[in-house]
Design a protein around this motif. Structure first.
Motif, PDB file in Angstrom:
ATOM      1  N   ASP A 142      14.089  -2.586   7.134  1.00 20.26           N
ATOM      2  CA  ASP A 142      14.620  -1.231   7.157  1.00 20.26           C
ATOM      3  C   ASP A 142      13.538  -0.322   7.736  1.00 20.26           C
ATOM      4  OD1 ASP A 142      16.301   0.939   6.698  1.00 20.26           O
ATOM      5  OD2 ASP A 142      16.825   0.288   4.672  1.00 20.26           O
ATOM      6  N   ASP A 143      13.870   0.912   7.991  1.00 16.61           N
ATOM      7  CA  ASP A 143      12.905   1.862   8.538  1.00 16.61           C
ATOM      8  C   ASP A 143      12.152   2.528   7.394  1.00 16.61           C
ATOM      9  OD1 ASP A 143      11.444   3.725   9.866  1.00 16.61           O
ATOM     10  OD2 ASP A 143      13.134   4.748  10.816  1.00 16.61           O
ATOM     11  N   TRP A 144      10.885   2.140   7.241  1.00 18.75           N
ATOM     12  CA  TRP A 144      10.050   2.678   6.170  1.00 18.75           C
ATOM     13  C   TRP A 144       9.033   3.686   6.697  1.00 18.75           C
ATOM     14  CZ3 TRP A 144      11.857   1.550   1.523  1.00 18.75           C
ATOM     15  CH2 TRP A 144      12.624   0.383   1.375  1.00 18.75           C
ATOM     16  N   GLY A 145       9.177   4.053   7.945  1.00 19.63           N
ATOM     17  CA  GLY A 145       8.259   5.021   8.517  1.00 19.63           C
ATOM     18  C   GLY A 145       6.925   4.441   8.930  1.00 19.63           C
ATOM     19  N   VAL A 146       6.862   3.100   9.062  1.00 15.79           N
ATOM     20  CA  VAL A 146       5.641   2.429   9.511  1.00 15.79           C
ATOM     21  C   VAL A 146       5.982   1.500  10.670  1.00 15.79           C
ATOM     22  CG1 VAL A 146       4.508   2.555   7.260  1.00 15.79           C
ATOM     23  CG2 VAL A 146       5.921   0.562   7.826  1.00 15.79           C
ATOM     24  N   ASP A 147       4.957   1.034  11.366  1.00 12.41           N
ATOM     25  CA  ASP A 147       5.158   0.113  12.476  1.00 12.41           C
ATOM     26  C   ASP A 147       5.065  -1.344  12.059  1.00 12.41           C
ATOM     27  OD1 ASP A 147       5.368   2.260  14.275  1.00 12.41           O
ATOM     28  OD2 ASP A 147       3.193   2.354  14.496  1.00 12.41           O
ATOM     29  N   GLN A 148       4.518  -1.594  10.869  1.00 15.51           N
ATOM     30  CA  GLN A 148       4.313  -2.973  10.423  1.00 15.51           C
ATOM     31  C   GLN A 148       4.377  -3.051   8.901  1.00 15.51           C
ATOM     32  OE1 GLN A 148       0.280  -4.887  10.130  1.00 15.51           O
ATOM     33  NE2 GLN A 148       0.998  -6.045  11.922  1.00 15.51           N
ATOM     34  N   LEU A 149       5.065  -4.080   8.403  1.00  9.07           N
ATOM     35  CA  LEU A 149       5.057  -4.409   6.982  1.00  9.07           C
ATOM     36  C   LEU A 149       4.386  -5.759   6.783  1.00  9.07           C
ATOM     37  CD1 LEU A 149       8.624  -3.562   5.585  1.00  9.07           C
ATOM     38  CD2 LEU A 149       6.504  -2.286   5.223  1.00  9.07           C
ATOM     39  N   ILE A 150       3.600  -5.855   5.726  1.00 11.07           N
ATOM     40  CA  ILE A 150       3.051  -7.152   5.312  1.00 11.07           C
ATOM     41  C   ILE A 150       3.675  -7.502   3.975  1.00 11.07           C
ATOM     42  CG2 ILE A 150       0.974  -8.397   4.617  1.00 11.07           C
ATOM     43  CD1 ILE A 150      -0.574  -6.707   6.622  1.00 11.07           C
ATOM     44  N   TRP A 151       4.387  -8.617   3.987  1.00 13.36           N
ATOM     45  CA  TRP A 151       5.073  -9.106   2.792  1.00 13.36           C
ATOM     46  C   TRP A 151       4.312 -10.287   2.220  1.00 13.36           C
ATOM     47  CZ3 TRP A 151       9.318  -8.737  -0.463  1.00 13.36           C
ATOM     48  CH2 TRP A 151       9.604  -9.884  -1.196  1.00 13.36           C
ATOM     49  N   ILE A 152       4.043 -10.270   0.905  1.00 14.52           N
ATOM     50  CA  ILE A 152       3.427 -11.405   0.211  1.00 14.52           C
ATOM     51  C   ILE A 152       4.205 -11.612  -1.079  1.00 14.52           C
ATOM     52  CG2 ILE A 152       1.314 -12.380  -0.759  1.00 14.52           C
ATOM     53  CD1 ILE A 152      -0.286 -10.404   0.921  1.00 14.52           C
ATOM     54  N   ASP A 153       4.720 -12.831  -1.295  1.00 17.14           N
ATOM     55  CA  ASP A 153       5.433 -13.133  -2.528  1.00 17.14           C
ATOM     56  C   ASP A 153       4.529 -12.886  -3.732  1.00 17.14           C
ATOM     57  OD1 ASP A 153       7.817 -13.852  -1.358  1.00 17.14           O
ATOM     58  OD2 ASP A 153       7.604 -16.008  -1.682  1.00 17.14           O
ATOM     59  N   ALA A 154       5.139 -12.532  -4.856  1.00 16.01           N
ATOM     60  CA  ALA A 154       4.370 -12.238  -6.062  1.00 16.01           C
ATOM     61  C   ALA A 154       3.824 -13.487  -6.734  1.00 16.01           C
ATOM     62  CB  ALA A 154       5.222 -11.442  -7.056  1.00 16.01           C
ATOM     63  N   ASP A 155       4.239 -14.686  -6.289  1.00 16.74           N
ATOM     64  CA  ASP A 155       3.673 -15.915  -6.843  1.00 16.74           C
ATOM     65  C   ASP A 155       2.575 -16.480  -5.934  1.00 16.74           C
ATOM     66  OD1 ASP A 155       5.341 -16.683  -4.795  1.00 16.74           O
ATOM     67  OD2 ASP A 155       6.412 -18.231  -5.924  1.00 16.74           O
ATOM     68  N   VAL A 156       1.871 -15.572  -5.259  1.00 13.37           N
ATOM     69  CA  VAL A 156       0.766 -15.932  -4.368  1.00 13.37           C
ATOM     70  C   VAL A 156      -0.532 -15.405  -4.973  1.00 13.37           C
ATOM     71  CG1 VAL A 156      -0.267 -15.480  -2.093  1.00 13.37           C
ATOM     72  CG2 VAL A 156       2.175 -16.009  -2.273  1.00 13.37           C
ATOM     73  N   LEU A 157      -1.596 -16.168  -4.818  1.00 12.22           N
ATOM     74  CA  LEU A 157      -2.938 -15.744  -5.219  1.00 12.22           C
ATOM     75  C   LEU A 157      -3.773 -15.564  -3.961  1.00 12.22           C
ATOM     76  CD1 LEU A 157      -5.001 -15.357  -7.611  1.00 12.22           C
ATOM     77  CD2 LEU A 157      -5.662 -17.737  -7.186  1.00 12.22           C
TER      78      LEU A 157
END
Length: 316
Positions: free
Chosen positions: A123-138
């Protein structure tokens, strides 16, 4: 808020203060998470482990959840710039997606599988890039390089395949061959058409648009899929818009445990994001007696608890 802000609220470490003049540059990208209450402890430990490794400290944070009570959690209040309640209306976009191939234990009455909500980040969040990391990641290393990945629309790592440790007939491979297969995967380039794990993603424009979200939902309604990442892979293959992350940016924890001690000693120091994949065996579900990767998670958990009551977890 940012990871740097969170660190200041806990340890109040002077070395983590925002450098003068930096804040106004921090609008090009953001961190984003989608979770319910059962994964909140995972997000807390992930955040703390990122602070430990001084990485992605100044990115604004977006949290989406169908559980509106998370907005009142003290940690979420300090961590998230934006909390978005996923309403029944938003969930209704997923109506008509088949759960036929979704594992029965993972099916939900209101959506085929919770992870399909991950598509709300497109979606349009007003940024050019999103970084997604699952919550089960260390986080076990610095991942600032993720912000530099701009050439492709989406970056993700290849899936660790069972054939690395077992034959087609299900027989366990010899330890030497297992080591060779996993090390080759870890150090090699992903082949064309390889599978995709959506646990860590770098998403650039033009995918930050609800039209791409609609394209994913439309594709999922046309034929059944086992999980959301298979749909993302299929749609991206049509677009030719995918780049690859190193396996060390999304390393399946159980494949670390399948390595010999010598091979494990080579791999563990190079892993930057350690992913506890699978519906069972999340580190916070029970404390292990001997399990190298989960011991790393619990070490980060215990350090977080010592640093601030923001990380308190009543369930442990």
């Amino acid at each position: 808020m940012t990871l740097r802000h969170l660190a200041q609220q806990s340890r109040r470490d002077a070395s983590l203060r925002m450098p003068t003049g930096l804040r106004h540059h921090m609008t090009a990208n953001a961190l984003v998470f989608v979770l319910d209450g059962s994964f909140l402890v995972g997000l807390k430990v992930l955040a703390h482990s990122m602070i430990q490794h001084r990485t992605l400290l100044d990115l604004p944070v977006i949290v989406l959840s169908n559980d509106s009570t998370l907005a009142d959690d003290p940690f979420v209040k300090e961590f998230a710039d934006r909390f978005v309640h996923v309403t029944p209306s938003a969930v209704s976009r997923f109506d008509g997606i088949s759960h036929e191939l979704v594992r029965e234990s993972l099916r939900l009455d209101w959506i085929p599988k919770y992870t399909f909500l991950k598509w709300l980040i497109f979606d349009d969040w007003g940024v050019d890039q999103l970084i997604w990391i699952d919550a089960d990641v260390l986080c076990t290393g610095n991942v600032d390089h993720l912000t530099e990945l701009r050439h492709h629309e989406l970056y993700a790592a290849e899936v660790f395949q069972p054939t690395m440790h077992t034959t087609q007939e299900g027989e366990v491979l010899p330890a030497e061959q297992c080591d060779e297969n996993i090390l080759r995967h870890a150090n090699g380039d992903a082949p064309l058409g390889a599978s995709l794990n959506s646990g860590v993603m770098v998403i650039n424009k033009p995918l930050l648009d609800r039209q791409f979200q609609a394209e994913l939902i439309r594709a999922a309604k046309e034929e059944p899929f086992e999980n959301e990442q298979q749909v993302v892979r299929a749609v991206l293959e049509r677009r030719g818009a995918r780049g690859w992350l190193s396996p060390f940016d999304n390393f399946h924890h159980s494949y670390v445990m399948r390595l010999s001690d010598a091979a494990r000693d080579l791999v563990l120091p190079r892993i930057r994001l350690l992913h506890f994949i699978g519906p069972k065996g999340k580190p916070w579900q029970r404390r292990p007696q001997v399990h190298a990767t989960k011991e790393l998670w619990w070490a980060a958990h215990d350090d977080a608890i010592r640093s601030s009551d923001l990380y308190d977890d009543p369930s442990t």
